[in-house]
Scaffold this motif. Sequence first.
Motif, PDB file in Angstrom:
ATOM      1  N   GLN A 146      -7.168  28.430 -36.777  1.00 27.44           N
ATOM      2  CA  GLN A 146      -5.814  27.940 -37.089  1.00 27.44           C
ATOM      3  C   GLN A 146      -4.984  28.967 -37.843  1.00 27.44           C
ATOM      4  OE1 GLN A 146      -4.572  24.821 -36.380  1.00 27.44           O
ATOM      5  NE2 GLN A 146      -2.746  24.737 -37.654  1.00 27.44           N
ATOM      6  N   ILE A 147      -5.577  29.631 -38.834  1.00 26.40           N
ATOM      7  CA  ILE A 147      -4.824  30.579 -39.659  1.00 26.40           C
ATOM      8  C   ILE A 147      -4.327  31.760 -38.820  1.00 26.40           C
ATOM      9  CG2 ILE A 147      -6.898  31.840 -40.391  1.00 26.40           C
ATOM     10  CD1 ILE A 147      -3.801  31.180 -42.574  1.00 26.40           C
ATOM     11  N   ILE A 148      -5.126  32.183 -37.825  1.00 27.59           N
ATOM     12  CA  ILE A 148      -4.709  33.293 -36.955  1.00 27.59           C
ATOM     13  C   ILE A 148      -3.561  32.838 -36.058  1.00 27.59           C
ATOM     14  CG2 ILE A 148      -5.465  35.020 -35.306  1.00 27.59           C
ATOM     15  CD1 ILE A 148      -6.803  35.191 -38.045  1.00 27.59           C
ATOM     16  N   GLN A 149      -3.632  31.598 -35.559  1.00 24.93           N
ATOM     17  CA  GLN A 149      -2.517  31.044 -34.777  1.00 24.93           C
ATOM     18  C   GLN A 149      -1.232  31.058 -35.597  1.00 24.93           C
ATOM     19  OE1 GLN A 149      -3.284  27.170 -33.001  1.00 24.93           O
ATOM     20  NE2 GLN A 149      -5.488  27.579 -32.912  1.00 24.93           N
ATOM     21  N   GLU A 150      -1.335  30.635 -36.854  1.00 21.62           N
ATOM     22  CA  GLU A 150      -0.149  30.565 -37.715  1.00 21.62           C
ATOM     23  C   GLU A 150       0.460  31.939 -37.931  1.00 21.62           C
ATOM     24  OE1 GLU A 150      -1.648  28.648 -41.184  1.00 21.62           O
ATOM     25  OE2 GLU A 150      -1.804  26.679 -40.230  1.00 21.62           O
ATOM     26  N   TYR A 151      -0.390  32.934 -38.170  1.00 22.59           N
ATOM     27  CA  TYR A 151       0.129  34.296 -38.353  1.00 22.59           C
ATOM     28  C   TYR A 151       0.770  34.818 -37.069  1.00 22.59           C
ATOM     29  CZ  TYR A 151      -1.103  35.547 -43.123  1.00 22.59           C
ATOM     30  OH  TYR A 151      -1.124  35.639 -44.494  1.00 22.59           O
ATOM     31  N   ALA A 152       0.210  34.458 -35.937  1.00 25.50           N
ATOM     32  CA  ALA A 152       0.785  34.894 -34.661  1.00 25.50           C
ATOM     33  C   ALA A 152       2.176  34.294 -34.459  1.00 25.50           C
ATOM     34  CB  ALA A 152      -0.137  34.498 -33.514  1.00 25.50           C
ATOM     35  N   VAL A 153       2.325  33.013 -34.780  1.00 23.62           N
ATOM     36  CA  VAL A 153       3.632  32.366 -34.620  1.00 23.62           C
ATOM     37  C   VAL A 153       4.653  32.982 -35.577  1.00 23.62           C
ATOM     38  CG1 VAL A 153       4.896  30.201 -34.848  1.00 23.62           C
ATOM     39  CG2 VAL A 153       2.651  30.210 -33.762  1.00 23.62           C
ATOM     40  N   GLU A 183       4.163  24.885 -38.198  1.00 21.04           N
ATOM     41  CA  GLU A 183       3.475  23.629 -37.888  1.00 21.04           C
ATOM     42  C   GLU A 183       4.158  22.895 -36.736  1.00 21.04           C
ATOM     43  OE1 GLU A 183       2.837  19.302 -40.041  1.00 21.04           O
ATOM     44  OE2 GLU A 183       3.090  21.075 -41.299  1.00 21.04           O
ATOM     45  N   GLN A 184       5.483  22.908 -36.720  1.00 21.28           N
ATOM     46  CA  GLN A 184       6.228  22.228 -35.659  1.00 21.28           C
ATOM     47  C   GLN A 184       5.977  22.877 -34.307  1.00 21.28           C
ATOM     48  OE1 GLN A 184      10.146  22.531 -37.315  1.00 21.28           O
ATOM     49  NE2 GLN A 184      10.112  20.473 -38.161  1.00 21.28           N
ATOM     50  N   VAL A 185       5.939  24.223 -34.281  1.00 23.16           N
ATOM     51  CA  VAL A 185       5.694  24.920 -33.016  1.00 23.16           C
ATOM     52  C   VAL A 185       4.302  24.577 -32.485  1.00 23.16           C
ATOM     53  CG1 VAL A 185       5.321  27.187 -31.961  1.00 23.16           C
ATOM     54  CG2 VAL A 185       7.284  26.818 -33.449  1.00 23.16           C
ATOM     55  N   LEU A 186       3.302  24.634 -33.347  1.00 25.17           N
ATOM     56  CA  LEU A 186       1.936  24.343 -32.914  1.00 25.17           C
ATOM     57  C   LEU A 186       1.778  22.891 -32.470  1.00 25.17           C
ATOM     58  CD1 LEU A 186      -0.089  26.351 -35.592  1.00 25.17           C
ATOM     59  CD2 LEU A 186       0.467  27.022 -33.249  1.00 25.17           C
ATOM     60  N   GLN A 233       5.577  23.375 -21.948  1.00 28.81           N
ATOM     61  CA  GLN A 233       5.543  23.573 -20.507  1.00 28.81           C
ATOM     62  C   GLN A 233       4.164  23.209 -19.976  1.00 28.81           C
ATOM     63  OE1 GLN A 233       6.665  27.678 -20.028  1.00 28.81           O
ATOM     64  NE2 GLN A 233       8.854  27.231 -20.222  1.00 28.81           N
ATOM     65  N   TYR A 234       4.029  23.218 -18.674  1.00 27.86           N
ATOM     66  CA  TYR A 234       2.749  22.862 -18.067  1.00 27.86           C
ATOM     67  C   TYR A 234       1.639  23.816 -18.529  1.00 27.86           C
ATOM     68  CZ  TYR A 234      -0.850  21.913 -14.602  1.00 27.86           C
ATOM     69  OH  TYR A 234      -2.044  21.614 -13.997  1.00 27.86           O
ATOM     70  N   GLU A 235       1.970  25.125 -18.606  1.00 32.17           N
ATOM     71  CA  GLU A 235       0.959  26.120 -18.966  1.00 32.17           C
ATOM     72  C   GLU A 235       0.628  26.110 -20.449  1.00 32.17           C
ATOM     73  OE1 GLU A 235       3.878  26.770 -17.659  1.00 32.17           O
ATOM     74  OE2 GLU A 235       3.627  27.589 -15.637  1.00 32.17           O
ATOM     75  N   GLY A 236       1.586  25.724 -21.290  1.00 33.25           N
ATOM     76  CA  GLY A 236       1.389  25.770 -22.735  1.00 33.25           C
ATOM     77  C   GLY A 236       2.714  25.617 -23.467  1.00 33.25           C
TER      78      GLY A 236
END
Length: 480
Positions: free
Chosen positions: A270-277, A297-300, A322-325
């Motif tokens: 999760q923390i890596i996802q947050e840094y990526a966003v 948090e809203q984007v995820l 979207q369908y892909e993500g």
Amino acid sequence: MIERVKKYIRENHMLKAGDMVAAGVSGGADSIAMLHILKCIQHDMGFELEAVHIHHGIRGEEADRDESMVRKICEEWEIPFEVYHYPVPELAKEWKLGEEETGRIVRKQAFFRERERMGFPEQKTEDQPQFLVALAHNRNDLAETMLHHLARGTGLRGLAGIRPCGDGIIRPVLCLERREIVNYLKEKGISYITDSTNLSDEYTRNRIRHHVLPAMEKEINPRAVEHMAETARMLAAADHYLLEKGSRLLSGCERKDGYLFEGEFFREDQIIQEYAVLEAFGKLAGKRKDFTALHVEQVLSVSEKGIGRYIRLPQNLYAVRQYEGVHLGKTVPRKAPESTESLVKREKYPAEDFWEIPVPGSLECPFGIFEAKIFSYKKQKIEEKKCTKWFDYDKIKNSPCVRTRRQGDFLVVNREGGRKKLNRIFIDEKIPASLRDKIPVVAAGSEILWIPGGRMNEQYKITSTTGRVLELHYQGGVLA
């Protein structure tokens, strides 16, 4: 102490031989000590040195005295000196900003002008001489910043405080404490000036400086500032590591029109996802200043919504399911939210739910972010923005909170004290009935202070008798 600064400069690769260092010198102890130390090590390290002073046009004769004093010292020490004058009070009114924020802007402008005057282009390769701005932040400034960010709410980057260098700025005395700097000047017999505004408790940072840090050093640990500086160093290293991991993850999500977060992305920690966003925000918008943990948090969370659902973010960014993500970019969905809907989430919250706004402070709630500031009213130009409002704070009897409408809610709608029911206002403004229970309001009891993005209570508007101002700023993320 000079050797400590030299070692700190080398450890952090702040400068190299041939670089031009423009030292920002206000005349205070920190900047005078920094200028003297830089002068002492200049020949050994092989860089060029000049002093730059910015006159803000605020403190009258006191500001003139500061300029004269810095000019005299530079003449004695044979350091080139440049001064830039800005009418900050007038610019603040023209730009509809506070004087503090205006001051930050003009200081950047001054060093930009100086870089151009010295003939340095904006971008150079690292092996060529650089134009560097030296600022005199010390360990106490770093500790104050950590505490300020911690109290307001922050992540690792905010807790890491002030960095030694980056983006053409160096802070060579960040390794020193304020008391060391003052003792250094006394030992050398060097004069300095104390800015009268630094003695006031009007600003949050000054209150931390005068009361919080001294109490920590006296009651908890006399080496508190030193330990906080070491903690900041470790936090900065952790932040840098996570940022690299996030950037690596983001590189695999890049598309022509933004970023697509799909299967593999959501299997990362999760923390890596947050840094990526967060990194994506910075790349798409050109800055990260307007983005918070709530926006991440809203984007995820969009990944859990139905196809076609989206949120609108600061700097005209959108995250679309979207369908892909989840697609993050500047592409506006074909059916963008209407202006009324841009203030609300589609979920309905019970009328009894509310979120109190810390004053001063910041609130993150399902409707977005509300930031509150308190300052003395000195006839400043009143903010005229939809999402920023000023209130006469001394007239507000109850703590302001964010909630949805309740029975009995009202606003004062004219100077004579005339009231109007909130429901009547919604009807007059043609807000659909389906949305009225989803619109956030700032309330004090049954009295509505403000409908964010819309009307505010006339009773709390600024007048000539206002003493303290409550500034509320709203940022909302919209779930369609």
